[in-house]
Design a protein around this motif. Structure first.
Motif, PDB file in Angstrom:
ATOM      1  N   ILE A  49      32.961  49.110  37.661  1.00 23.24           N
ATOM      2  CA  ILE A  49      33.699  48.871  38.902  1.00 23.24           C
ATOM      3  C   ILE A  49      34.786  49.926  39.031  1.00 23.24           C
ATOM      4  N   GLY A  50      34.834  50.587  40.190  1.00 27.07           N
ATOM      5  CA  GLY A  50      35.861  51.595  40.428  1.00 27.07           C
ATOM      6  C   GLY A  50      37.066  51.041  41.150  1.00 27.07           C
ATOM      7  N   ALA A  51      36.819  50.122  42.098  1.00 28.01           N
ATOM      8  CA  ALA A  51      37.915  49.563  42.891  1.00 28.01           C
ATOM      9  C   ALA A  51      37.511  48.209  43.444  1.00 28.01           C
ATOM     10  N   VAL A  52      38.510  47.390  43.714  1.00 28.04           N
ATOM     11  CA  VAL A  52      38.304  46.092  44.357  1.00 28.04           C
ATOM     12  C   VAL A  52      38.804  46.214  45.788  1.00 28.04           C
ATOM     13  N   LEU A  53      37.913  46.028  46.747  1.00 26.65           N
ATOM     14  CA  LEU A  53      38.252  46.206  48.153  1.00 26.65           C
ATOM     15  C   LEU A  53      38.637  44.873  48.765  1.00 26.65           C
ATOM     16  N   MET A  54      39.718  44.893  49.562  1.00 27.91           N
ATOM     17  CA  MET A  54      40.215  43.662  50.168  1.00 27.91           C
ATOM     18  C   MET A  54      40.428  43.837  51.655  1.00 27.91           C
ATOM     19  N   ASP A  55      40.425  42.747  52.366  1.00 27.02           N
ATOM     20  CA  ASP A  55      40.670  42.722  53.802  1.00 27.02           C
ATOM     21  C   ASP A  55      42.180  42.590  54.026  1.00 27.02           C
ATOM     22  N   GLY A  56      42.587  42.648  55.274  1.00 26.84           N
ATOM     23  CA  GLY A  56      43.993  42.450  55.589  1.00 26.84           C
ATOM     24  C   GLY A  56      44.733  43.755  55.733  1.00 26.84           C
ATOM     25  N   PRO A  57      46.032  43.684  56.083  1.00 33.27           N
ATOM     26  CA  PRO A  57      46.868  44.885  56.263  1.00 33.27           C
ATOM     27  C   PRO A  57      46.865  45.760  55.016  1.00 33.27           C
ATOM     28  N   GLN A  58      46.560  47.016  55.202  1.00 35.89           N
ATOM     29  CA  GLN A  58      46.535  48.010  54.113  1.00 35.89           C
ATOM     30  C   GLN A  58      45.551  47.634  53.007  1.00 35.89           C
ATOM     31  N   GLY A  59      44.595  46.750  53.345  1.00 43.13           N
ATOM     32  CA  GLY A  59      43.581  46.384  52.368  1.00 43.13           C
ATOM     33  C   GLY A  59      44.103  45.700  51.133  1.00 43.13           C
ATOM     34  N   ARG A  60      45.180  44.888  51.290  1.00 41.01           N
ATOM     35  CA  ARG A  60      45.792  44.278  50.111  1.00 41.01           C
ATOM     36  C   ARG A  60      46.017  42.780  50.244  1.00 41.01           C
ATOM     37  N   ASP A  61      46.223  42.287  51.420  1.00 41.57           N
ATOM     38  CA  ASP A  61      46.713  40.920  51.582  1.00 41.57           C
ATOM     39  C   ASP A  61      45.650  39.890  51.942  1.00 41.57           C
ATOM     40  N   GLY A  62      44.426  40.330  52.104  1.00 41.73           N
ATOM     41  CA  GLY A  62      43.374  39.398  52.484  1.00 41.73           C
ATOM     42  C   GLY A  62      42.435  39.101  51.341  1.00 41.73           C
ATOM     43  N   ILE A 105      33.604  36.081  41.279  1.00 42.48           N
ATOM     44  CA  ILE A 105      33.932  35.439  40.008  1.00 42.48           C
ATOM     45  C   ILE A 105      34.402  36.528  39.050  1.00 42.48           C
ATOM     46  N   ASP A 106      35.638  36.423  38.599  1.00 43.66           N
ATOM     47  CA  ASP A 106      36.235  37.425  37.720  1.00 43.66           C
ATOM     48  C   ASP A 106      35.952  37.073  36.263  1.00 43.66           C
ATOM     49  N   CYS A 107      35.006  37.783  35.657  1.00 48.28           N
ATOM     50  CA  CYS A 107      34.686  37.619  34.240  1.00 48.28           C
ATOM     51  C   CYS A 107      34.923  38.936  33.503  1.00 48.28           C
ATOM     52  N   THR A 108      35.996  39.635  33.881  1.00 45.82           N
ATOM     53  CA  THR A 108      36.284  40.956  33.328  1.00 45.82           C
ATOM     54  C   THR A 108      37.166  40.901  32.086  1.00 45.82           C
ATOM     55  N   GLY A 109      37.252  39.751  31.450  1.00 48.65           N
ATOM     56  CA  GLY A 109      37.971  39.639  30.193  1.00 48.65           C
ATOM     57  C   GLY A 109      39.481  39.673  30.362  1.00 48.65           C
ATOM     58  N   PHE A 110      40.175  40.041  29.291  1.00 49.90           N
ATOM     59  CA  PHE A 110      41.638  40.021  29.296  1.00 49.90           C
ATOM     60  C   PHE A 110      42.229  40.865  30.429  1.00 49.90           C
ATOM     61  N   ARG A 111      41.506  41.890  30.857  1.00 53.50           N
ATOM     62  CA  ARG A 111      42.031  42.764  31.906  1.00 53.50           C
ATOM     63  C   ARG A 111      42.192  42.023  33.225  1.00 53.50           C
ATOM     64  N   SER A 112      41.315  41.083  33.506  1.00 51.34           N
ATOM     65  CA  SER A 112      41.334  40.340  34.772  1.00 51.34           C
ATOM     66  C   SER A 112      41.460  41.303  35.954  1.00 51.34           C
ATOM     67  N   MET A 113      40.467  42.131  36.114  1.00 49.53           N
ATOM     68  CA  MET A 113      40.518  43.217  37.092  1.00 49.53           C
ATOM     69  C   MET A 113      40.632  42.721  38.531  1.00 49.53           C
ATOM     70  N   GLU A 116      44.741  42.087  38.376  1.00 42.78           N
ATOM     71  CA  GLU A 116      45.127  43.420  38.833  1.00 42.78           C
ATOM     72  C   GLU A 116      45.082  43.549  40.352  1.00 42.78           C
ATOM     73  N   ALA A 117      43.959  43.171  40.970  1.00 42.44           N
ATOM     74  CA  ALA A 117      43.814  43.388  42.410  1.00 42.44           C
ATOM     75  C   ALA A 117      44.610  42.378  43.232  1.00 42.44           C
ATOM     76  N   CYS A 158      38.552  34.353  45.082  1.00 42.42           N
ATOM     77  CA  CYS A 158      38.280  34.834  43.725  1.00 42.42           C
ATOM     78  C   CYS A 158      38.623  33.754  42.706  1.00 42.42           C
ATOM     79  N   ILE A 159      37.725  33.564  41.754  1.00 38.22           N
ATOM     80  CA  ILE A 159      37.926  32.595  40.677  1.00 38.22           C
ATOM     81  C   ILE A 159      37.790  33.317  39.346  1.00 38.22           C
ATOM     82  N   ALA A 160      38.792  33.191  38.491  1.00 33.78           N
ATOM     83  CA  ALA A 160      38.742  33.798  37.163  1.00 33.78           C
ATOM     84  C   ALA A 160      38.162  32.803  36.167  1.00 33.78           C
ATOM     85  N   VAL A 161      37.284  33.294  35.303  1.00 36.28           N
ATOM     86  CA  VAL A 161      36.613  32.452  34.313  1.00 36.28           C
ATOM     87  C   VAL A 161      36.689  33.142  32.952  1.00 36.28           C
TER      88      VAL A 161
END
Length: 513
Positions: free
Chosen positions: A181-194, A213-221, A225-226, A327-330
């Motif tokens: 994964i290079g980036a997590v894309l989001m909706d909303g103003p400036q692609g951050r708040d949605g 579903i966030d299964c990226t381990g301790f990093r929680s990407m 992060e996003a 998004c749900i972290a597991v």
């Protein structure tokens, strides 16, 4: 966040045990209604040390229709009847935390009250002599016993388990996508708040989804992060923040329990599989350096090393919430409590089942999100308190670590449980908590808490009646265990018909009764 948008595109970020457990259950139950994609990279390793489980995993396997013998052959699994805590109360003093029940309870009081009276009158044997799982564990015996069966879990190869579930998931339509994964894309103003809209892969491709579903381990990407969800630090109560793991060749028959061996700097696990032993140290970086830990571990294992030791850094605690927006972290992405009671895989299982119960097929409703988060938080906090109990109630004087955890201020929720048991032998336990009353009793008495009194119902039994009561329980346990075969022989016999099959072939087999 309330939405009426239908959710049928699910993207699971990360594989390993967490990702493939989620994929397996979701595709089994809702696969025909969902488009499920799982993204993982062969270049990114997994922690892969959660190789001991608790009995609740049998429920998960029943939901998936897994045949036990096939699964055990595919994952080189053995049976587990509990955990032997060696040196936890004090150096040279051990106790066993078994699955199942000890003795017979009365509706008004647990067995420990009758045992305490028997002990004070010189009539009772050791508490564990009334527990079939403990007696069977130390006799190195096991079998599936009808009616009065043993309560058990598994030791398993985590890497093989993920592959086993992957094959099952793909057979139910899950699409696996290789890549980073290079980036997590989001909706909303400036692609951050949605909400999250897609994962941008490093190769330039894009994976769109409705639920992530966030299964990226301790990093929680994704969640950490996003989306910026914070993390609650529990390291004051749980100061161990490192683990180093290594696999060794078996030099003896597999025993049906996990060994947890206390050290001045933390503790060590030994987990026997059919083909090897999993070993590890959980330690505080303040008590031992990352450079010394691998060498210390290598001096405290049996058998030839199969892998080289690797250090894993972690921070005990939990995310402020595990479901945020879409998004749900597991698993490790949602929080972590060290694997002292083998709860990591169980928490993945609970998250998967909870999501199936509240799946937002018609859109996300904030009430569901709030309830999901509340249950997840409460569940992990109950486990945290149980783990802290093991540390706090100790008599070790060999290091600053044990002195700190003995003298630290504990949370009121745990303090109440300890004081209640010490005064009255009663256990305060919420109805939705993972660990049963017998678990709390075994650990508290094992760590040296002796109740001051017992329930008066025990005094209704006269000396002769109490002698017969305790004797009958012990006789039943002894006869049950004496009739069991050896653990290793039983496992080999059970798995023999499936020994030559590949992981993929086993997972594709239809479930059998």
């Amino acid at each position: 966040m309330n939405t009426s948008k239908p959710f049928n595109r699910v993207v699971i970020a990360g594989g390993g045990t967490a990702g493939w457990m989620m994929a397996a259950l979701m595709s089994k139950l809702l696969g025909k209604q969902l488009d499920i994609k799982l993204v993982e990279s062969e270049e990114i390793g997994t922690v892969g040390v959660g190789e001991a489980t608790i009995p609740a995993l049998l429920t998960f396997h029943n939901l998936l229709g897994i045949n036990e013998a096939e699964f055990m052959a595919a994952t080189n699994a053995t049976f587990k009847l509990g955990i032997n805590f060696e040196g936890w109360k004090n150096i040279g003093q051990d106790y066993f935390h078994s699955f199942g029940s000890t003795g017979n309870d009365h509706w008004s009081a647990g067995f420990q009250h009758f045992w305490l009276k028997g002990q004070r009158e010189g009539l009772a044997r050791t508490y564990t002599d009334y527990n079939p799982e403990t007696v069977a564990a130390f006799a190195n015996r096991f079998a599936h016993v009808p009616r009065s069966g043993l309560n058990y879990a598994y030791h398993l190869d985590a890497g093989r388990y993920a592959k086993y579930l992957r094959a099952m998931s793909e057979a139910h339509g899950v699409q696996r996508i290789e890549g980073k994964i290079g980036a997590v894309l989001m909706d909303g103003p400036q692609g951050r708040d949605g909400p999250i809209t897609a994962l941008q892969m490093q190769d330039g491709s894009r994976i769109d989804g409705d639920l992530f579903i966030d299964c990226t381990g301790f990093r929680s990407m994704l969640l950490g992060e996003a989306l910026g969800v914070g993390y609650e630090d529990w390291s004051y109560w749980l100061p161990c923040d490192r683990a180093v793991a290594v696999q060794t060749a078996s030099v003896r028959e597999a025993w049906p329990y996990t060994r947890s061996i206390a050290h001045p700097f933390g503790w060590q696990w030994r987990i026997p599989l059919q083909h090897r032993v999993g070993n590890g140290l959980v330690y505080s970086s303040k008590a031992m350096s990352d450079a010394d830990a691998p060498e210390v571990l290598k001096k405290n294992v049996e058998g030839e090393l199969i892998t080289q030791p690797r250090v894993i850094k972690f921070l005990p605690g939990q995310r402020d919430k595990v479901w945020h927006r879409n998004c749900i972290a597991v698993g490790l992405a949602s929080g972590f409590v060290e694997p002292l009671e083998s709860t990591s895989i169980h928490l993945i299982q609970r998250a998967a089942i909870r999501l199936m119960q509240t799946f937002p097929s018609g859109g996300i409703q904030q009430a569901d999100v709030d309830e999901f988060n509340a249950q997840s938080k409460r569940e992990l906090e109950h486990i945290r308190d149980f783990i802290v109990l093991h540390y706090h109630v100790n008599e070790r004087t060999d290091s600053a670590l044990w002195k700190h955890v003995r003298e630290m201020d504990i949370l009121p929720s745990l303090r109440h449980r300890i004081e209640l048991f010490r005064e009255s032998a009663r256990v305060f336990r919420p109805s939705d908590e993972l660990f049963a009353e017998n678990s709390w009793v075994q650990v508290m008495m094992g760590q040296g808490i002796t109740p001051e009194r017992y329930h008066p119902v025990a005094d209704l039994m006269g000396r002769d009646e109490l002698t017969r009561f305790l004797g009958d329980i012990h006789l039943k346990v002894s006869r049950t265990v004496a009739a069991l075969p050896g653990h290793q022989a039983y496992v080999e016999q059970l798995c023999a018909p499936y020994r030559q099959a590949s992981v993929s072939q086993l997972a594709a087999m239809p479930a059998r009764a």
